[in-house]
Scaffold this motif. Sequence first.
Motif, PDB file in Angstrom:
ATOM      1  N   LEU A  85       0.831  -1.199   0.000  1.00 50.06           N
ATOM      2  CA  LEU A  85       0.000   0.000   0.000  1.00 50.06           C
ATOM      3  C   LEU A  85       0.871   1.256   0.000  1.00 50.06           C
ATOM      4  CD1 LEU A  85      -3.058   0.461   0.095  1.00 50.06           C
ATOM      5  CD2 LEU A  85      -2.863   0.754   2.570  1.00 50.06           C
ATOM      6  N   THR A  86       0.414   2.275  -0.730  1.00 50.19           N
ATOM      7  CA  THR A  86       1.060   3.580  -0.712  1.00 50.19           C
ATOM      8  C   THR A  86       0.089   4.606  -0.159  1.00 50.19           C
ATOM      9  OG1 THR A  86       0.326   4.040  -2.987  1.00 50.19           O
ATOM     10  CG2 THR A  86       2.511   3.035  -2.697  1.00 50.19           C
ATOM     11  N   TYR A  87       0.630   5.659   0.409  1.00 46.61           N
ATOM     12  CA  TYR A  87      -0.208   6.687   1.027  1.00 46.61           C
ATOM     13  C   TYR A  87      -0.021   8.001   0.272  1.00 46.61           C
ATOM     14  CZ  TYR A  87      -0.711   3.333   4.774  1.00 46.61           C
ATOM     15  OH  TYR A  87      -1.003   2.217   5.497  1.00 46.61           O
ATOM     16  N   PRO A  88      -1.085   8.794   0.089  1.00 44.83           N
ATOM     17  CA  PRO A  88      -2.451   8.492   0.545  1.00 44.83           C
ATOM     18  C   PRO A  88      -3.078   7.346  -0.257  1.00 44.83           C
ATOM     19  CG  PRO A  88      -2.461  10.452  -0.800  1.00 44.83           C
ATOM     20  CD  PRO A  88      -1.023  10.090  -0.606  1.00 44.83           C
ATOM     21  N   ILE A  89      -4.091   6.714   0.337  1.00 47.04           N
ATOM     22  CA  ILE A  89      -4.737   5.566  -0.303  1.00 47.04           C
ATOM     23  C   ILE A  89      -5.618   6.078  -1.442  1.00 47.04           C
ATOM     24  CG2 ILE A  89      -6.280   3.610   0.046  1.00 47.04           C
ATOM     25  CD1 ILE A  89      -5.455   3.643   3.004  1.00 47.04           C
ATOM     26  N   THR A  90      -5.242   5.764  -2.675  1.00 49.01           N
ATOM     27  CA  THR A  90      -5.991   6.264  -3.838  1.00 49.01           C
ATOM     28  C   THR A  90      -6.533   5.137  -4.705  1.00 49.01           C
ATOM     29  OG1 THR A  90      -3.948   6.411  -5.110  1.00 49.01           O
ATOM     30  CG2 THR A  90      -4.639   8.381  -3.906  1.00 49.01           C
ATOM     31  N   GLU A  91      -6.174   3.895  -4.390  1.00 51.74           N
ATOM     32  CA  GLU A  91      -6.595   2.789  -5.240  1.00 51.74           C
ATOM     33  C   GLU A  91      -7.247   1.683  -4.420  1.00 51.74           C
ATOM     34  OE1 GLU A  91      -3.762   1.170  -7.827  1.00 51.74           O
ATOM     35  OE2 GLU A  91      -3.473   3.008  -8.974  1.00 51.74           O
ATOM     36  N   ASP A  92      -8.015   0.875  -5.138  1.00 49.25           N
ATOM     37  CA  ASP A  92      -8.596  -0.318  -4.541  1.00 49.25           C
ATOM     38  C   ASP A  92      -7.794  -1.516  -5.045  1.00 49.25           C
ATOM     39  OD1 ASP A  92     -10.662   1.336  -3.520  1.00 49.25           O
ATOM     40  OD2 ASP A  92     -11.542   1.360  -5.521  1.00 49.25           O
ATOM     41  N   PHE A  93      -8.212  -2.717  -4.704  1.00 50.24           N
ATOM     42  CA  PHE A  93      -7.506  -3.896  -5.186  1.00 50.24           C
ATOM     43  C   PHE A  93      -8.479  -4.805  -5.927  1.00 50.24           C
ATOM     44  CE2 PHE A  93      -8.757  -4.522  -0.789  1.00 50.24           C
ATOM     45  CZ  PHE A  93      -9.402  -5.745  -0.793  1.00 50.24           C
ATOM     46  N   ILE A  94      -7.922  -5.578  -6.839  1.00 44.33           N
ATOM     47  CA  ILE A  94      -8.726  -6.463  -7.685  1.00 44.33           C
ATOM     48  C   ILE A  94      -8.832  -7.839  -7.040  1.00 44.33           C
ATOM     49  CG2 ILE A  94      -8.803  -7.625  -9.919  1.00 44.33           C
ATOM     50  CD1 ILE A  94      -7.428  -5.193 -11.122  1.00 44.33           C
ATOM     51  N   LEU A  95     -10.026  -8.409  -7.096  1.00 44.88           N
ATOM     52  CA  LEU A  95     -10.266  -9.759  -6.594  1.00 44.88           C
ATOM     53  C   LEU A  95     -10.353 -10.728  -7.755  1.00 44.88           C
ATOM     54  CD1 LEU A  95     -12.971  -8.917  -3.889  1.00 44.88           C
ATOM     55  CD2 LEU A  95     -10.587  -9.542  -3.464  1.00 44.88           C
ATOM     56  N   VAL A  96      -9.634 -11.824  -7.673  1.00 43.43           N
ATOM     57  CA  VAL A  96      -9.645 -12.825  -8.736  1.00 43.43           C
ATOM     58  C   VAL A  96      -9.931 -14.194  -8.130  1.00 43.43           C
ATOM     59  CG1 VAL A  96      -8.023 -11.537 -10.188  1.00 43.43           C
ATOM     60  CG2 VAL A  96      -7.144 -13.202  -8.533  1.00 43.43           C
ATOM     61  N   ASP A  97     -10.354 -15.135  -8.971  1.00 41.67           N
ATOM     62  CA  ASP A  97     -10.587 -16.495  -8.505  1.00 41.67           C
ATOM     63  C   ASP A  97      -9.289 -17.305  -8.581  1.00 41.67           C
ATOM     64  OD1 ASP A  97     -10.216 -17.056 -11.168  1.00 41.67           O
ATOM     65  OD2 ASP A  97     -12.329 -17.444 -11.586  1.00 41.67           O
ATOM     66  N   GLY A  98      -9.402 -18.583  -8.332  1.00 45.48           N
ATOM     67  CA  GLY A  98      -8.222 -19.426  -8.326  1.00 45.48           C
ATOM     68  C   GLY A  98      -7.518 -19.506  -9.655  1.00 45.48           C
ATOM     69  N   GLU A  99      -8.231 -19.212 -10.758  1.00 49.99           N
ATOM     70  CA  GLU A  99      -7.627 -19.262 -12.092  1.00 49.99           C
ATOM     71  C   GLU A  99      -7.182 -17.896 -12.573  1.00 49.99           C
ATOM     72  OE1 GLU A  99     -10.423 -21.135 -14.610  1.00 49.99           O
ATOM     73  OE2 GLU A  99     -10.265 -23.100 -13.623  1.00 49.99           O
ATOM     74  N   GLY A 100      -7.273 -16.885 -11.701  1.00 49.11           N
ATOM     75  CA  GLY A 100      -6.786 -15.559 -12.057  1.00 49.11           C
ATOM     76  C   GLY A 100      -7.791 -14.715 -12.802  1.00 49.11           C
ATOM     77  N   ARG A 101      -9.085 -15.085 -12.849  1.00 44.64           N
ATOM     78  CA  ARG A 101     -10.098 -14.292 -13.558  1.00 44.64           C
ATOM     79  C   ARG A 101     -10.720 -13.268 -12.615  1.00 44.64           C
ATOM     80  NH1 ARG A 101     -10.674 -19.385 -15.888  1.00 44.64           N
ATOM     81  NH2 ARG A 101     -10.436 -19.387 -18.188  1.00 44.64           N
ATOM     82  N   TYR A 102     -11.026 -12.139 -13.208  1.00 47.11           N
ATOM     83  CA  TYR A 102     -11.577 -11.018 -12.453  1.00 47.11           C
ATOM     84  C   TYR A 102     -12.918 -11.388 -11.813  1.00 47.11           C
ATOM     85  CZ  TYR A 102     -13.743  -6.462 -11.588  1.00 47.11           C
ATOM     86  OH  TYR A 102     -14.373  -5.399 -11.020  1.00 47.11           O
ATOM     87  N   GLN A 103     -13.071 -11.048 -10.487  1.00 52.28           N
ATOM     88  CA  GLN A 103     -14.318 -11.327  -9.782  1.00 52.28           C
ATOM     89  C   GLN A 103     -14.903 -10.097  -9.104  1.00 52.28           C
ATOM     90  OE1 GLN A 103     -15.885 -14.314  -9.819  1.00 52.28           O
ATOM     91  NE2 GLN A 103     -14.268 -15.000 -11.225  1.00 52.28           N
ATOM     92  N   GLY A 104     -14.163  -8.998  -9.082  1.00 57.04           N
ATOM     93  CA  GLY A 104     -14.704  -7.801  -8.452  1.00 57.04           C
ATOM     94  C   GLY A 104     -13.597  -6.959  -7.856  1.00 57.04           C
ATOM     95  N   LEU A 105     -14.020  -5.885  -7.181  1.00 58.26           N
ATOM     96  CA  LEU A 105     -13.084  -4.959  -6.544  1.00 58.26           C
ATOM     97  C   LEU A 105     -13.254  -5.005  -5.025  1.00 58.26           C
ATOM     98  CD1 LEU A 105     -13.315  -1.784  -8.812  1.00 58.26           C
ATOM     99  CD2 LEU A 105     -11.450  -3.444  -8.698  1.00 58.26           C
ATOM    100  N   GLY A 106     -12.160  -4.783  -4.322  1.00 60.75           N
ATOM    101  CA  GLY A 106     -12.203  -4.651  -2.869  1.00 60.75           C
ATOM    102  C   GLY A 106     -11.618  -3.321  -2.463  1.00 60.75           C
ATOM    103  N   THR A 107     -12.168  -2.728  -1.400  1.00 57.41           N
ATOM    104  CA  THR A 107     -11.656  -1.443  -0.929  1.00 57.41           C
ATOM    105  C   THR A 107     -10.782  -1.662   0.295  1.00 57.41           C
ATOM    106  OG1 THR A 107     -13.543  -1.023   0.534  1.00 57.41           O
ATOM    107  CG2 THR A 107     -13.744  -0.301  -1.748  1.00 57.41           C
ATOM    108  N   VAL A 108      -9.744  -0.882   0.375  1.00 58.13           N
ATOM    109  CA  VAL A 108      -8.808  -1.010   1.484  1.00 58.13           C
ATOM    110  C   VAL A 108      -9.486  -0.693   2.808  1.00 58.13           C
ATOM    111  CG1 VAL A 108      -6.684  -0.097   2.465  1.00 58.13           C
ATOM    112  CG2 VAL A 108      -6.845  -0.506   0.004  1.00 58.13           C
ATOM    113  N   LEU A 109     -10.350   0.317   2.798  1.00 55.47           N
ATOM    114  CA  LEU A 109     -11.014   0.695   4.043  1.00 55.47           C
ATOM    115  C   LEU A 109     -11.912  -0.423   4.557  1.00 55.47           C
ATOM    116  CD1 LEU A 109     -11.926   4.440   3.376  1.00 55.47           C
ATOM    117  CD2 LEU A 109     -10.068   3.515   4.774  1.00 55.47           C
TER     118      LEU A 109
END
Length: 414
Positions: A85-109
């Motif tokens: 993580l870098t500050y200030p927090i300006t980005e979210d993180f990507i959630l993927v399944d076991g095969e590396g496919r996109y499943q959604g976004l997660g917020t740091v907060l």
Amino acid sequence: MSIADVADRLLTPECKAFLSLAVVDADGRPLGLISRYALQNIFMLRFGRDLHGQKPAHSVMNDAPLVVCLDTRLEEAAQQVTSQLTYPITEDFILVDGEGRYQGLGTVLDLLKAMEKRVAQRNAVLRRALVDLKESQAQLVQSEKMASLGQMVAGVAHELNTPLGYVKNNVQLLRELKQPLLQLADTHGALLDCLHAADCDEARLAAALGEAVDAREQAAPELLKEDLQQLFSDTLYGLEQIGELVVGLKNFARLDRAMSEDIDLNDCVRSALVIARNNIKDKAEVTLQLGELPRMPCAPSQINQVLLNLLTNAAQAMERCGQILVKTWADDAAVFISVQDSGKGMPAEVLARIFDPFFTTKPVGQGTGLGLSISFKIIQDHGGTIRVASEPGRGTRFLIRLPRAQAPNLQESA
């Protein structure tokens, strides 16, 4: 897609809850992340849309976003995200399944809130465990105190039985010796009555006189005088021993005194020796070298408990009749008490664990392993130290150092 098209999609009231836009390929694998904050930084500039709006979207895309697998444990995910993580927090993180496919976004907060909740739950469990541990510790300390009390009472009872035994025998003997004396008194009374009676004839007087002479021969007061003197001396001595034990027990427990007071530690040594006498007398000869000590603040009943423990342990360390040397001295800063025995001593591996709770070399059922641990805590609460030196075959020495100034934890400990 241009930056303006992405901005029109993200910077709308309907999408105000979304902070970022994931960029994925045809297989659903994430290529990067376009942050809402990155777009705001562009379009907050004057003529930002005109200057940057037609540029391709990938020019503001982070092509190395934070990626977390859905199967990752919460603690591991938090560690993974916070480590990058870098500050200030300006980005979210990507959630993927076991095969590396996109499943959604997660917020740091949100991740941090979940971790905070998890930490709060664990803190509650730890607090409960701490309370249970303190309760268990209190019960164990009470158990050790009761075990020490049982040993002390048994020793005092044995010490009381000896003088009580011969006091009782002397009283029974006096009861038997009183009968001839009472008979002598009765015959003398009858003789005096006969002498004062006007109708007492010569035969009656002779009979009364004969009974008095016989009673005197039975009582033999000239011999009884010495026996009675010896019986009374022995009885008084036994009662003095009982009184000494009772006073010693009272001084040991300090039941009628303040929990913390100024005291001469030599008095504690003497009290502990009176109570430990039964445990020591057949195993060791005690030598006292008590120096002149200043009165100092302490909890006397607790110091007595420590000394009784050390003296009892010293006696139990004797394989044959040995020596126990108790010394006291003082300097300008502290008072010292040394308890040294000529017992079997301890090897280094035992010496290293001597103050550990529940550690004991005694057979099962003969010790809780808490005596020295509690003694260590008592001396520590007094602001002092207790050290031990031992060598197999040469005995053991405990050295207690107590500061002459009252320790901050003393009142709480007492």
